[in-house]
Every structure is written in C-alpha cells, then in structure tokens.
Design a protein around this motif. Structure first.
Motif, short mmCIF file in Angstrom:
data_model
loop_
_atom_site.label_atom_id
_atom_site.label_comp_id
_atom_site.label_asym_id
_atom_site.label_seq_id
_atom_site.Cartn_x
_atom_site.Cartn_y
_atom_site.Cartn_z
N GLN A 96 15.50 38.24 18.67
CA GLN A 96 14.82 37.62 19.81
C GLN A 96 13.78 38.51 20.46
OE1 GLN A 96 15.05 34.31 20.29
NE2 GLN A 96 16.35 34.52 18.48
N ARG A 97 14.06 39.81 20.56
CA ARG A 97 13.09 40.72 21.17
C ARG A 97 11.79 40.74 20.38
NH1 ARG A 97 11.78 45.47 19.64
NH2 ARG A 97 13.55 45.65 18.23
N VAL A 98 11.90 40.63 19.07
CA VAL A 98 10.72 40.70 18.19
C VAL A 98 9.91 39.40 18.24
CG1 VAL A 98 9.96 40.93 15.80
CG2 VAL A 98 11.81 42.37 16.67
N ILE A 99 10.60 38.26 18.25
CA ILE A 99 9.86 36.99 18.18
C ILE A 99 9.51 36.42 19.55
CG2 ILE A 99 10.76 36.37 15.89
CD1 ILE A 99 12.71 34.48 17.24
N SER A 100 9.99 37.04 20.61
CA SER A 100 9.65 36.57 21.95
C SER A 100 8.13 36.63 22.14
CB SER A 100 10.35 37.43 22.99
OG SER A 100 9.93 37.06 24.28
N GLY A 101 7.54 35.53 22.47
CA GLY A 101 6.09 35.49 22.68
C GLY A 101 5.27 35.26 21.42
N LEU A 102 5.90 35.40 20.24
CA LEU A 102 5.16 35.23 18.98
C LEU A 102 4.60 33.82 18.80
CD1 LEU A 102 4.12 36.33 16.29
CD2 LEU A 102 6.41 35.97 15.33
N PRO A 103 5.37 32.74 19.09
CA PRO A 103 4.80 31.41 18.92
C PRO A 103 3.55 31.18 19.78
CG PRO A 103 7.18 31.27 19.09
CD PRO A 103 6.80 32.69 19.41
N GLN A 104 3.55 31.69 21.02
CA GLN A 104 2.38 31.53 21.88
C GLN A 104 1.20 32.32 21.34
OE1 GLN A 104 5.48 32.23 22.84
NE2 GLN A 104 6.02 31.06 24.66
N LEU A 105 1.46 33.56 20.90
CA LEU A 105 0.38 34.38 20.33
C LEU A 105 -0.22 33.73 19.10
CD1 LEU A 105 1.33 38.18 20.32
CD2 LEU A 105 -0.68 37.11 21.32
N PHE A 106 0.62 33.18 18.24
CA PHE A 106 0.12 32.55 17.03
C PHE A 106 -0.70 31.31 17.38
CE2 PHE A 106 -0.01 30.16 13.14
CZ PHE A 106 -0.23 31.15 12.19
N PHE A 107 -0.21 30.50 18.31
CA PHE A 107 -0.93 29.30 18.75
C PHE A 107 -2.31 29.69 19.29
CE2 PHE A 107 -2.25 25.97 21.59
CZ PHE A 107 -1.77 24.79 21.03
N GLN A 108 -2.35 30.74 20.12
CA GLN A 108 -3.62 31.20 20.68
C GLN A 108 -4.57 31.67 19.59
OE1 GLN A 108 -2.26 34.06 23.58
NE2 GLN A 108 -1.39 32.48 24.89
N TRP A 109 -4.03 32.31 18.55
CA TRP A 109 -4.87 32.74 17.43
C TRP A 109 -5.43 31.53 16.69
CZ3 TRP A 109 -4.07 31.81 12.16
CH2 TRP A 109 -5.01 32.41 11.32
N VAL A 110 -4.58 30.52 16.44
CA VAL A 110 -5.05 29.31 15.75
C VAL A 110 -6.19 28.67 16.53
CG1 VAL A 110 -4.42 26.96 15.01
CG2 VAL A 110 -2.84 28.86 14.60
N LEU A 111 -6.04 28.59 17.84
CA LEU A 111 -7.09 27.99 18.67
C LEU A 111 -8.36 28.84 18.65
CD1 LEU A 111 -7.67 25.59 20.51
CD2 LEU A 111 -6.79 26.94 22.43
N SER A 112 -8.21 30.16 18.65
CA SER A 112 -9.40 31.02 18.62
C SER A 112 -10.12 30.93 17.28
CB SER A 112 -9.03 32.47 18.93
OG SER A 112 -8.34 33.06 17.84
N GLU A 113 -9.37 30.70 16.20
CA GLU A 113 -9.97 30.61 14.86
C GLU A 113 -10.59 29.24 14.59
OE1 GLU A 113 -10.02 32.94 11.98
OE2 GLU A 113 -9.97 34.13 13.81
N TYR A 114 -9.95 28.19 15.06
CA TYR A 114 -10.34 26.83 14.64
C TYR A 114 -10.84 25.94 15.78
CZ TYR A 114 -7.97 28.55 10.53
OH TYR A 114 -7.58 29.32 9.47
N ASP A 115 -10.85 26.44 17.00
CA ASP A 115 -11.40 25.77 18.19
C ASP A 115 -10.62 24.56 18.69
OD1 ASP A 115 -13.47 27.58 18.45
OD2 ASP A 115 -14.87 26.39 17.28
N ILE A 116 -10.00 23.80 17.81
CA ILE A 116 -9.27 22.60 18.24
C ILE A 116 -7.89 22.60 17.58
CG2 ILE A 116 -9.22 20.08 18.31
CD1 ILE A 116 -12.26 20.10 17.92
N VAL A 117 -6.85 22.40 18.41
CA VAL A 117 -5.49 22.25 17.90
C VAL A 117 -4.96 20.90 18.37
CG1 VAL A 117 -3.16 23.19 17.88
CG2 VAL A 117 -5.11 24.75 17.95
N VAL A 118 -4.39 20.16 17.42
CA VAL A 118 -3.85 18.83 17.68
C VAL A 118 -2.34 18.88 17.44
CG1 VAL A 118 -3.87 16.40 16.93
CG2 VAL A 118 -6.01 17.72 16.97
#
Length: 200
Positions: A103-125
């Motif tokens: 849990q310590r390692v993956i805490s915050g990882l889903p948000q960081l990954f989502f933010q990266w997807v949005l920064s790379e592709y501009d639109i997330v659905v």
C-alpha cells in the motif's frame, strides 16, 4: 457508453488471488516488456514499472515468495468516436492489490498515472463500465481537474448517431445534475454515457 455500474471486474478476480496473479504476471512478462518511467513516481527497490511491448498495458511488478507479482495494473484504449475529431484515451483496466505490504508503494500511483495519461493525450474518457471504486476515483479526478482549470463534460450517446458533449461548470453542478445522469444500473442507458476530462 457511460459508466454502467458493475460488480468487481473479471481482471480483478484474476489478479486478486495470489496464485492467479503470479500466473498472469508471469504471462505478461513472458510476452515482452520494457521499463517505463512515470514522472513524479519514485520507484522503490524491489519494484519495476513496466509497459507491454505489444499493447498499452502497464504494470507495477514485484516478487512474492520469489515469484513475479503485479501490485498495480492499468490498460489504455484509444478512440475518437466520443470526442471526434479529437482522439481520447480510456483506462479500460485499472487494478491495485489489496495486500497491505504494497500500500505504501501504490498509494497515489493511480492518480499519478491518470495525470500522466491526460498530459500525454489531452483527453481522458471514462470507461463504459465502472465499479463503485472506479466511480469514486473518477469523482476524485474530476475534482482535481476542476482545480487545474481543465474542462469536464458529460458525453451522451443515447440520442441519435452522434455523441453529445455537455460542459460541466463546477463540482456542485456535477453533484446536483450529472452524477445520477451519468452513473447507474440501466445497461441500455448508462453504458452510453461517459465523463470526459480535457486539458483544452
């Protein structure tokens, strides 16, 4: 194809049991992977963040009793029918281990990954089907997106041939008008409504 509310997804059941997780992780590694760097994520010793060579699937992999184990997994799908002519990304599989040791390692990882997807592709659905956890995650990311002055829309594909996007101007408006509209249990309706976050 909006967020139809569903029970735990099939991939969650596959990765949730340690023995099946090890088997699926081994198959993922055997197919071929490359190391992936996620900006802002400090990779702890004993973990690898990997991308499949043959699909847009990403996993945080470690070992459990000397065998490979997936602690976090996400898969992307790309399309443009909802945001035509612009392309968009959708996370069609997101899974995180319930095991306390990670849990310590993956805490915050889903948000960081989502933010990266949005920064790379501009639109997330959003995906066409979501669990309760998926809905809560999307509400959290929409709240964050408002704080970044990004654009939030509800996409409705229940009328006619084309998707209709309606801007959502605040989180209060989302709560008052759109949550019940977008998420629900009617397969005929809610699998044809989505949430959209756009940088532009």
């Amino acid at each position: 194809m909006s967020p139809l509310m569903i029970d735990s997804a099939d991939f969650s059941q596959k990765l949730g049991l340690i023995s099946r997780n090890i088997e699926h992780t081994d198959a993922f590694l055997t197919r071929g992977t490359v190391d992936f760097h996620l900006p802002g994520f400090l990779l702890p010793v004993g973990y690898r963040l990997l991308k499949s060579r043959y699909s847009d699937e990403y996993r945080l992999v470690t070992t459990d009793g000397g065998k490979p184990y997936t602690a976090y997994a996400v898969k992307l799908k790309f399309h443009n029918e909802i945001t035509f002519p612009r392309g968009a990304a959708t996370q069609v599989m997101v899974w995180r281990t319930p095991r306390a040791v990670h849990q310590r390692v993956i805490s915050g990882l889903p948000q960081l990954f989502f933010q990266w997807v949005l920064s790379e592709y501009d639109i997330v659905v959003s995906d066409s089907e979501q669990t309760g956890d998926g809905q809560r995650f999307w509400l959290r990311m929409i709240d964050w997106a408002f704080s970044m002055n990004y654009k939030i829309s509800v996409a409705d594909g229940t009328v006619g041939e084309e998707w209709h996007l309606t801007p959502v101007n605040s989180y209060d408006e989302l709560e008052a008008r759109w949550i019940a509209f977008a998420w629900g249990n009617d397969r005929e309706v809610h699998s044809h409504r989505r949430l959209v976050i756009s940088k532009t």
